[in-house]
Design an enzyme around this catalytic site. Structure first.
Site, PDB file in Angstrom:
ATOM      1  N   HIS A 101      -5.253  10.575  -0.874  1.00  0.00           N
ATOM      2  CA  HIS A 101      -5.535  10.018   0.456  1.00  0.00           C
ATOM      3  C   HIS A 101      -4.355  10.255   1.391  1.00  0.00           C
ATOM      4  CE1 HIS A 101      -7.052   6.742   3.251  1.00  0.00           C
ATOM      5  NE2 HIS A 101      -5.766   6.801   3.584  1.00  0.00           N
ATOM      6  N   GLU A 102      -3.158   9.857   0.942  1.00  0.00           N
ATOM      7  CA  GLU A 102      -1.985  10.024   1.805  1.00  0.00           C
ATOM      8  C   GLU A 102      -1.692  11.500   2.055  1.00  0.00           C
ATOM      9  OE1 GLU A 102      -1.169   7.384   3.189  1.00  0.00           O
ATOM     10  OE2 GLU A 102      -2.146   6.018   1.792  1.00  0.00           O
ATOM     11  N   GLY A 112       0.801  -1.219   0.000  1.00  0.00           N
ATOM     12  CA  GLY A 112       0.000   0.000   0.000  1.00  0.00           C
ATOM     13  C   GLY A 112       0.829   1.262   0.000  1.00  0.00           C
ATOM     14  N   ASN A 162       3.622   9.138   6.018  1.00  0.00           N
ATOM     15  CA  ASN A 162       4.647   9.813   6.811  1.00  0.00           C
ATOM     16  C   ASN A 162       4.696  11.295   6.444  1.00  0.00           C
ATOM     17  OD1 ASN A 162       5.583   7.032   7.385  1.00  0.00           O
ATOM     18  ND2 ASN A 162       6.312   7.155   5.277  1.00  0.00           N
TER      19      ASN A 162
END
Length: 811
Positions: free
Chosen positions: A294-295, A260, A264
């Protein structure tokens, strides 16, 4: 003694006792090219509000030495180091070594088979930083982190806080990074290796992309798209949350053998399977966009503002999943993102929410081991859909205002659900306590139907519905097509809600049109067949998706047969105008034929999907996706020959065709060996193993099981691909021994951390060669397994149980 999991009460006590001032972490990677060890020295400066009290620090790596204020400490053997007699101000120094960098938690060493180069990545959610260095590994003890990394001279090192000062040390280099802002330990990262790097300036940000050298060409191909999406996302979120991303540098690192992507702060880590070796399909491009967004949303939901404890995991994950679709639709070219969500992950959420693992979006979490079990389809796609409903419920303007106030007030701090509800309630002027209880503290899915009496229409809920706003669309037949003649929004507060303003002569009334809420629908008996026939005639990707979702939900509950559902979806495929959802629909249709249909109907349904693939392949824009679908469903020599002819230089399609030919009993070993020689993909050996997995041969199955399950030699990102080829229909006699081996493996499936546990548990669960008694046995054995294994197994086994029931139904 085993590694202990942090409990909520322990975390609350430690958070009340301590304030962490900073982490100074010295990481030594110089042993990795030839060995497995990562060495660290973690220096933690912190204050204690009750001098003389005691607590512990987390460290599940081997402790070489530890001192507190200069006094030597003794590790506890349970992943903790006791800290006795704390002073008001404390300095803790722990030297540790982690040698399990092949299958352990937190840090992973990968060797590129193409050139032998070594890469290392770290990923810490939910509590795996402790496997690499000593820290207070809980989300509400945030502090600045200063990383100093010594690595081989040829390597590049990335971390959270941007540009490092680099010192030459002969055969090594030391990278000294600036302090991060206050971060939870799980939001930090160090990645390293001989990366290929691309940088670009955009709107005042310094954007970086990294990948292993053997994938340099693929990264170069995709860089413009990734940079464009990154610029668009940063601009959208900065405006929507009234808070621009506060750091100039934003890096994205694509690494091998990763599952995935991980958010961080300032340095997102991706699995490099997202760098598609073949030209990406529209759905694959959209997926990359949504994962990227999303991240990125986590920079705000998770990093800048962090949940206090894991019961509020949804504050991170559901918001990021909602925000990525919102941003994709509003700020990028992926304007059908919500339609993709509906026919993809939202269907999984509906299924999960009606099964044994259904749980409230917000629920008590006793310890972090339990927290690892809720990274699931309730927290992610259901949570995203519920937040879409919340924005509809309060209005987008109020939603944005509430978000802006939330970030302004809580930046670099920790929050609870109530903080968010208070902010949105104040901005919208609505009392959201009832909404909160109904949607976030209660499990299950609302279901609606319509009652017509004369010219009146009533929306009827099965039971007491949640407060929500949804729409009912009215459609009239115009030739073959349906046209929307009215769209009526209603606010639901009671089991029965009058729907005024609908034309009396509508041919189709569609509940939850525009897909504004998380609820299923059912046609009444007089309109059931109309829905099955008419889904393909609806005018938009969303309206067709809402109808298809109803049919799919009826399939999973035994209210529609596989033949009915398959015919409906192939009709939708023939009419679909949105390229983004063609691939998800093909996957659903093929799944129906392969997994849900009775054996006597399987061939006919598979042939129907193959026919639609041949028709779609005539459109140049859909040729690639259609031929991939044909590679899964081809059953004749003519189809296989067509695939080989159409594949041309498309190595990916050749591999897919070989998997299908192998499954059907063809001898493709020499062809696979030749393709392996000419495939430039550094991971092409996995494609060859996938072909081997599909072969209906006992020796082949034994070889693949050994590599996949026993040796765990397959990268986690490829486990699903290989397992899907292993568990094939019509191979029951060959597969039965491995159904027993899966049961024997259940107690060990948690090894390697949360992501491997979820992947192995789900993808290895057998869909063939079993009966309902097997499902019950697996569920019983899972009662003693780790929580993440138990919940994943319960969810997957419930789906398989539904498949078995569907296979028993006749039209």
């Amino acid at each position: 003694m085993g590694i202990r999991s942090l409990t909520r009460s322990e975390a609350e006590r430690r958070a009340a006792l301590l304030t962490v001032e900073r982490y100074d972490v010295d990481v030594d990677l110089t042993a990795l090219p030839d060995g497995p060890e990562v060495r660290c020295v973690s220096t933690v400066t912190f204050s204690c509000h009750e001098p003389g009290a005691e607590t512990f620090v987390d460290c599940a790596a081997e402790v070489v030495g530890a001192t507190l204020n200069g006094t030597a400490l003794t590790p506890g053997g349970d992943g903790r180091i006791p800290l006795p007699a704390l002073a008001g101000h404390n300095v803790l120094r722990v030297e540790s070594v982690q040698a399990d960098t092949a299958a352990g938690g937190g840090v992973h060493k990968a060797t590129d088979p193409a050139d032998g180069e070594v890469y290392v990545w770290m990923s810490f959610e939910p509590d795996e930083a402790r496997f690499v260095w000593a820290c207070f590994d809980q989300p509400d003890l945030k502090a600045p982190h200063a990383f100093t990394v010594t690595a081989p001279a040829a390597w590049t090192v990335t971390s959270n806080s941007g540009e490092a000062r680099i010192e030459e040390l002969g055969t090594a280099r030391r990278w000294t990074f600036p302090d991060t802002p206050p971060l939870s330990p799980y939001n930090t990262v160090v990645n390293a290796g001989p990366f290929h790097e691309i940088r670009r300036e955009a709107d005042g940000h310094d954007l970086g992309l990294y990948a292993r050298r053997s994938l340099a060409g693929v990264l170069d191909r995709d860089a413009d798209e990734i940079f464009t999406l990154t610029r668009q996302g940063l601009a959208f979120y900065g405006e929507a949350f009234a808070m621009p991303f506060p750091q100039r540098r934003y890096d994205q690192v694509f690494v091998p053998e990763f599952g995935g992507a991980m958010e961080n702060y300032g340095c997102v880590t991706w699995s490099d399977v997202f760098l598609r070796r073949a030209a990406p399909t529209p759905a694959e491009r959209e997926l990359l966009a949504k994962v990227l967004l999303h991240e990125m949303a986590h920079m705000w939901f998770g990093n800048i503002v962090t949940m206090r404890w894991w019961d509020d995991l949804w504050l991170n994950e559901a918001f990021a999943e909602f925000a990525c679709h919102w941003a994709a639709e509003r700020a990028t070219r992926y304007t059908d993102a919500w339609a993709g969500h509906l026919v993809g992950d939202k269907l999984k959420a509906y299924l999960a929410d009606q099964g044994p693992v259904s749980h409230p979006i917000h629920q008590p979490i006793h310890d972090v081991a339990q927290a690892a079990s809720i990274f699931d389809n309730i927290t992610y796609p259901k949570g995203a859909s519920v937040l879409q409903q919340l924005m509809t419920y309060v209005g987008e303007e109020s939603f944005r205002a509430g978000m802006a106030a939330y970030f302004a007030r809580h930046a670099w701090d920790n929050t609870t659900l109530q903080d968010l509800i208070d902010s949105l309630g104040k901005a919208s002027g609505r009392d959201l306590d009832g909404w909160r209880t109904a949607w976030l503290a209660t499990s299950g899915t609302d279901r609606f139907r319509l009652e017509r009496e004369g010219e009146s229409v009533t929306l009827v809920a099965a039971g007491t519905p949640r407060p929500q706003v949804l729409a009912v669309g009215a459609y009239a037949r115009n030739g073959q097509a349906l046209q929307r003649t009215a769209l009526v929004r209603v606010e639901v507060t009671q089991p029965r809600t009058p729907v005024a303003g609908l034309p009396p002569a509508a041919d189709v009334l569609l509940i939850n049109d525009d897909d504004l809420t998380f609820a299923t629908a059912r046609p009444d008996p007089t309109t059931r067949d109309t829905l099955l026939r008419s889904a393909a005639d609806l005018p938009t990707a969303i309206s067709r998706g809402v109808a298809a979702a109803t049919v799919w939900d009826m399939l999973t509950t035994g209210e529609a047969t596989a033949v009915e559902a398959g015919q409906c979806l192939t009709a939708v495929l023939a009419a679909e105008t949105s390229d983004a959802v063609i691939e998800p629909y093909l996957t659903l249709a093929a799944n129906i034929a392969e997994l849900w249909a009775p054996p006597g109907d399987r061939a006919e349904l598979t042939a129907a999907v193959a026919r639609i693939c041949r028709d779609l392949a005539a459109d140049p824009g859909r040729r690639q996706v259609a031929l991939r679908g044909l590679a899964r469903t081809a059953t004749t020599d003519e189809d296989l020959a067509r695939l080989r002819e159409q594949a041309g230089d498309d190595v990916d399609l050749h591999w897919r065709a070989l998997v299908r030919a192998a499954e059907l009993g063809g001898d493709v070993s020499s062809e696979a060996a030749l393709l392996l020689e000419r495939d430039p993909d550094p991971d092409a050996w996995i494609r060859a193993l996938t072909v081997r997995a599909a072969v209906p041969d006992a020796a082949a199955k034994a070889e693949v099981w050994q590599k996949l399950v026993v040796d765990r030699a397959v990268p986690i990102s490829a486990v699903g691909q290989v397992a899907a080829a292993f568990w094939r229909p019509a191979q029951d006699d060959l597969l039965r021994p491995y159904t027993q081996r899966y049961l024997e493996a259940i107690p060990h499936l948690h090894q390697g951390g949360m992501i491997p546990a979820m992947m192995f548990t789900s993808y290895l669960f057998p869909p063939h060669g079993i009966d309902s008694g097997y499902v019950e046995t697996a569920q019983r054995i899972s009662e003693e397994a780790a929580p993440v294994v138990r919940n994943t197994l319960l969810e997957r086994s419930d789906t398989v149980r539904r498949m078995l029931h569907s296979r028993s139904l006749r039209p």
